[in-house]
Motif scaffolding. Structure first.
Motif, PDB file in Angstrom:
ATOM      1  N   SER A  90      -2.848  11.771   5.232  1.00 41.39           N
ATOM      2  CA  SER A  90      -3.501  12.782   5.895  1.00 41.39           C
ATOM      3  C   SER A  90      -4.868  12.870   5.175  1.00 41.39           C
ATOM      4  N   ASP A  91      -5.192  12.649   3.745  1.00 38.29           N
ATOM      5  CA  ASP A  91      -5.845  12.784   3.134  1.00 38.29           C
ATOM      6  C   ASP A  91      -7.261  11.759   3.237  1.00 38.29           C
ATOM      7  N   GLY A  92      -6.905  10.859   4.416  1.00 40.43           N
ATOM      8  CA  GLY A  92      -7.751   9.613   4.447  1.00 40.43           C
ATOM      9  C   GLY A  92      -7.703   8.441   3.524  1.00 40.43           C
ATOM     10  N   ASN A  93      -6.646   8.478   2.577  1.00 45.69           N
ATOM     11  CA  ASN A  93      -6.191   7.161   1.920  1.00 45.69           C
ATOM     12  C   ASN A  93      -5.566   6.535   2.775  1.00 45.69           C
ATOM     13  N   VAL A  94      -5.418   5.026   2.012  1.00 48.08           N
ATOM     14  CA  VAL A  94      -4.710   4.189   3.076  1.00 48.08           C
ATOM     15  C   VAL A  94      -3.404   3.651   2.257  1.00 48.08           C
ATOM     16  N   LEU A  95      -2.213   3.824   2.719  1.00 47.50           N
ATOM     17  CA  LEU A  95      -1.127   3.081   2.085  1.00 47.50           C
ATOM     18  C   LEU A  95      -0.713   1.950   2.859  1.00 47.50           C
ATOM     19  N   THR A  96      -0.509   0.890   1.976  1.00 48.25           N
ATOM     20  CA  THR A  96       0.068  -0.503   2.387  1.00 48.25           C
ATOM     21  C   THR A  96       1.211  -0.886   1.917  1.00 48.25           C
ATOM     22  N   THR A  97       1.850  -1.765   2.582  1.00 45.10           N
ATOM     23  CA  THR A  97       2.987  -2.658   2.036  1.00 45.10           C
ATOM     24  C   THR A  97       2.960  -3.934   2.320  1.00 45.10           C
ATOM     25  N   GLY A  98       3.380  -4.658   1.103  1.00 49.13           N
ATOM     26  CA  GLY A  98       3.318  -6.322   1.340  1.00 49.13           C
ATOM     27  C   GLY A  98       3.867  -6.815   0.328  1.00 49.13           C
ATOM     28  N   PHE A  99       3.484  -8.076   0.000  1.00 47.47           N
ATOM     29  CA  PHE A  99       4.259  -9.054  -0.971  1.00 47.47           C
ATOM     30  C   PHE A  99       3.308  -9.491  -2.044  1.00 47.47           C
ATOM     31  N   SER A 100       3.955  -9.532  -3.267  1.00 43.11           N
ATOM     32  CA  SER A 100       2.948 -10.270  -4.500  1.00 43.11           C
ATOM     33  C   SER A 100       3.031 -11.746  -4.498  1.00 43.11           C
ATOM     34  N   ARG A 101       2.386 -12.603  -5.113  1.00 39.52           N
ATOM     35  CA  ARG A 101       2.655 -13.923  -5.318  1.00 39.52           C
ATOM     36  C   ARG A 101       3.586 -14.299  -5.305  1.00 39.52           C
ATOM     37  N   MET A 102       4.439 -13.504  -6.044  1.00 37.13           N
ATOM     38  CA  MET A 102       5.948 -13.987  -6.638  1.00 37.13           C
ATOM     39  C   MET A 102       7.049 -13.395  -5.497  1.00 37.13           C
ATOM     40  N   SER A 103       6.538 -13.000  -4.166  1.00 38.43           N
ATOM     41  CA  SER A 103       7.341 -12.662  -3.140  1.00 38.43           C
ATOM     42  C   SER A 103       7.823 -11.498  -3.538  1.00 38.43           C
ATOM     43  N   GLU A 104       7.465 -10.649  -4.453  1.00 43.67           N
ATOM     44  CA  GLU A 104       7.846  -9.454  -4.737  1.00 43.67           C
ATOM     45  C   GLU A 104       7.341  -8.330  -3.574  1.00 43.67           C
ATOM     46  N   ARG A 105       8.065  -7.227  -3.241  1.00 41.74           N
ATOM     47  CA  ARG A 105       7.659  -6.346  -2.331  1.00 41.74           C
ATOM     48  C   ARG A 105       6.873  -5.221  -3.041  1.00 41.74           C
ATOM     49  N   GLN A 106       5.678  -4.976  -2.378  1.00 39.44           N
ATOM     50  CA  GLN A 106       4.850  -4.029  -2.929  1.00 39.44           C
ATOM     51  C   GLN A 106       4.588  -2.848  -1.943  1.00 39.44           C
ATOM     52  N   LEU A 107       4.043  -1.692  -2.626  1.00 34.41           N
ATOM     53  CA  LEU A 107       3.423  -0.478  -2.136  1.00 34.41           C
ATOM     54  C   LEU A 107       2.471  -0.154  -2.712  1.00 34.41           C
ATOM     55  N   ALA A 108       1.176   0.125  -2.210  1.00 34.85           N
ATOM     56  CA  ALA A 108      -0.177   0.158  -2.842  1.00 34.85           C
ATOM     57  C   ALA A 108      -0.711   1.238  -2.166  1.00 34.85           C
ATOM     58  N   LEU A 109      -1.550   1.983  -2.964  1.00 31.21           N
ATOM     59  CA  LEU A 109      -2.302   3.100  -2.137  1.00 31.21           C
ATOM     60  C   LEU A 109      -3.824   2.847  -2.561  1.00 31.21           C
ATOM     61  N   TRP A 110      -4.884   3.009  -1.563  1.00 30.16           N
ATOM     62  CA  TRP A 110      -6.247   2.690  -1.789  1.00 30.16           C
ATOM     63  C   TRP A 110      -7.101   4.061  -1.139  1.00 30.16           C
ATOM     64  N   ASN A 111      -8.105   3.939  -1.926  1.00 24.62           N
ATOM     65  CA  ASN A 111      -9.071   4.945  -1.736  1.00 24.62           C
ATOM     66  C   ASN A 111     -10.129   4.474  -0.712  1.00 24.62           C
ATOM     67  N   THR A 112     -10.262   4.658   0.247  1.00 24.73           N
ATOM     68  CA  THR A 112     -11.110   3.876   1.542  1.00 24.73           C
ATOM     69  C   THR A 112     -12.628   4.003   1.052  1.00 24.73           C
ATOM     70  N   GLN A 113     -13.109   5.016   0.009  1.00 24.21           N
ATOM     71  CA  GLN A 113     -14.564   5.102  -0.439  1.00 24.21           C
ATOM     72  C   GLN A 113     -14.771   4.009  -1.412  1.00 24.21           C
ATOM     73  N   ASN A 114     -13.573   3.473  -2.010  1.00 22.85           N
ATOM     74  CA  ASN A 114     -13.772   2.461  -3.144  1.00 22.85           C
ATOM     75  C   ASN A 114     -12.438   1.558  -3.105  1.00 22.85           C
ATOM     76  N   MET A 115     -12.642   0.558  -2.426  1.00 23.23           N
ATOM     77  CA  MET A 115     -11.246  -0.449  -2.185  1.00 23.23           C
ATOM     78  C   MET A 115     -11.387  -1.768  -2.944  1.00 23.23           C
ATOM     79  N   GLU A 116     -11.943  -1.921  -4.147  1.00 25.38           N
ATOM     80  CA  GLU A 116     -12.024  -2.520  -5.195  1.00 25.38           C
ATOM     81  C   GLU A 116     -10.737  -2.806  -5.643  1.00 25.38           C
ATOM     82  N   GLU A 117      -9.975  -1.737  -6.317  1.00 21.55           N
ATOM     83  CA  GLU A 117      -8.962  -1.842  -6.819  1.00 21.55           C
ATOM     84  C   GLU A 117      -8.021  -0.779  -6.268  1.00 21.55           C
ATOM     85  N   PRO A 118      -6.605  -0.956  -6.204  1.00 25.09           N
ATOM     86  CA  PRO A 118      -5.704   0.059  -5.757  1.00 25.09           C
ATOM     87  C   PRO A 118      -5.732   1.278  -6.726  1.00 25.09           C
TER      88      PRO A 118
END
Length: 489
Positions: free
Chosen positions: A255-283
């Motif tokens: 609701s605050d405009g950030n983006v939440l993502t789910t995915g997998f690491s290179r080692m196939s570990e499941r991840q949850l990450a949070l991103w600021n859409t104003q600066n998506m260089e680093e989570p």
């Protein structure tokens, strides 16, 4: 003197211990974060409140296979010779008869379904047959199988795996297909208004609107997360390799405009990450969970800022609270069960029981049944808990479709749940222009109504004359039978 010295030392030890304990408790208070959702617990309902003997679809596609609203639960099922889904009134629990009517207009398997947020009787479906269909379900559920949709939306060249309604504008529907295209439709006229091509070089995993429906975010097989302004047809923000792993990702707006993502690491570990859409260089933060290979489907509650992660093939639901202070994502708890889930439905806030402090309800799909799971915050008081139930998005749209396509934005119209949500009378869903299929049958649709009325009168007259004919023949047969009986005597 010794006794005096001993008592002084004891007092000194005691004050040291007291100061240490107070320091420790202060530290503990800092470590144990205060949250009203820390004690949320999940509970599956009793067997007689489940929906039994349902052949849940086996199609290989990572959608939820289930959609729920305060009136109905819809489930994609196995169907021979085409695609179908069940629509059950919420109270129709127990064993579902094999002959129970279905929605069965698609010629290929159904891949995704979504209830309209502004009309609890309208549902859209996307299928392997490359079409999107919109259906109007009768108020009390289906009595006979439904094969005629209100409108057919044709525009994709490959199967349509993603369907999602606009959160605040009436009759605006987004679909995404395996042709890597996103189409936004005005369902009221049956027209494709916006087509987003050449933005995604590979299969789109999911699409999510933001709170007021001015932006969308997408997760794609090329491992990129994109934030798109659909009306300007431009990419606002993009992050390549948001998750390094090759397995599917998901991206949702908070609701605050950030983006939440789910995915997998290179080692196939499941991840949850949070991103600021104003600066998506680093989570902003990344949480690593486990090495299971099921895709994590996120379900987000904007009122409480709690996100629930349901892994396909998992037997658990993890939930986290999102705050605006680091580390931003706080693990709350896990609801664990024995059976793996094939899919999951998520009830909108206005369909929950506020008297039982219910903050979420899931509809877990097994191989042969659908099992509701209730998430509750334990409270001693019987009063309405307004801290758990801030005003939530209601069923009224903030905008008409035309206004949104012209560039207007509108935040959701909020309602209070204090007296329990009482559904209003749903307006009948109407398509202004006939859909594309009807145009093939009758070229001049505008002038067709007087003709059709005349045709209807003609048919009614013919039926009446046939009825009269049948009744006169019946009388004739009766008199002949009487004459026969007299002759026999």
């Amino acid at each position: 003197q010794r006794e005096c010295l001993a008592s002084i030392l004891n007092c000194h030890h005691l004050t040291m211990i007291l100061s240490l304990t107070s320091a420790l408790s202060a530290d503990m208070r800092r470590v144990v974060r205060q949250s009203k959702f820390r004690h949320v617990f999940g509970q599956a309902v009793k067997n007689d409140q489940c929906y039994d003997d349902i052949r849940v679809s086996r199609v290989t596609w990572d959608s939820a296979f289930c959609a729920v609203n305060p009136k109905f639960v819809a489930i994609i099922i196995e169907a021979s010779g085409g695609g179908a889904f069940l629509v059950l009134p919420l109270h129709k629990t127990g064993r579902i008869d094999k002959s129970y009517p279905t929605v069965c207009g698609h010629t290929g398997p159904v891949l995704d379904i979504d209830w309209c947020p502004h009309n609890d009787q309208v549902i859209a479906s996307g299928s392997e047959d490359c079409t999107v269909m919109v259906w109007q379900i009768p108020e009390n559920g289906l009595v006979t199988s439904m094969s005629e949709p209100v409108v057919v939306l044709e525009g994709h060249s490959k199967r349509v795996g993603i369907i999602t309604w606009h959160p605040t504008a009436r009759n605006v529907l987004l679909s995404a297909g395996c042709d890597n295209q996103i189409i936004i439709w005005n369902v009221g006229t049956g027209e494709a208004m916006i087509t987003l091509e050449d933005m995604h070089p590979d299969v789109i995993y999911n699409v999510c609107w933001n709170r007021n429906g001015s932006l969308i975010c997408t997760a794609c097989k090329d491992k990129s997360i994109r934030v798109i302004d659909p009306r300007k047809e431009t990419i606002v923000a993009e992050k390549e390799k948001a998750h390094e792993g090759a397995r599917p990702m998901r991206a949702i707006f908070l609701s605050d405009g950030n983006v939440l993502t789910t995915g997998f690491s290179r080692m196939s570990e499941r991840q949850l990450a949070l991103w600021n859409t104003q600066n998506m260089e680093e989570p902003m933060t990344v949480n690593e969970m486990d090495t299971s290979n099921g895709v994590l489907l996120p379900f987000y509650d904007p009122d409480t800022n709690v996100v629930y992660l349901c892994g396909k093939g998992d037997s658990s639901i993890r939930y986290f609270e999102i705050t605006d202070e680091a580390p931003y994502v706080h693990f709350l708890n896990t609801f664990a069960s024995k059976e793996p889930q094939r899919g999951m439905g998520y009830m909108p806030k206005r369909g929950l029981d506020v008297n039982k402090c219910e903050i979420a309800r899931f509809f877990k799909l097994h191989e042969r049944k659908c099992e509701p799971i209730v998430m509750t915050v334990p409270r001693k008081s019987d009063l309405f808990q307004d801290d758990l139930y801030p005003d939530t998005a209601g069923p009224d749209p903030a905008l008409e479709a035309e206004e949104w396509f012209e560039g207007k934005n509108g935040d959701p119209i909020l309602i209070s749940l204090k007296n329990g949500y009482v559904p209003g009378k749903n307006r009948e869903f109407k398509v202004v222009k006939k859909n594309i299929l009807d145009n093939k049958v009758t070229k001049n649709t505008e002038n067709s109504s007087p003709k059709s009325e005349a045709k209807l009168d003609e048919i009614l007259k013919e039926i009446k004359s046939l009825k009269d004919l049948v009744s006169s023949q019946e009388r004739r047969i009766i008199t002949l039978e009487e004459q026969m009986s007299k002759l026999a005597l």
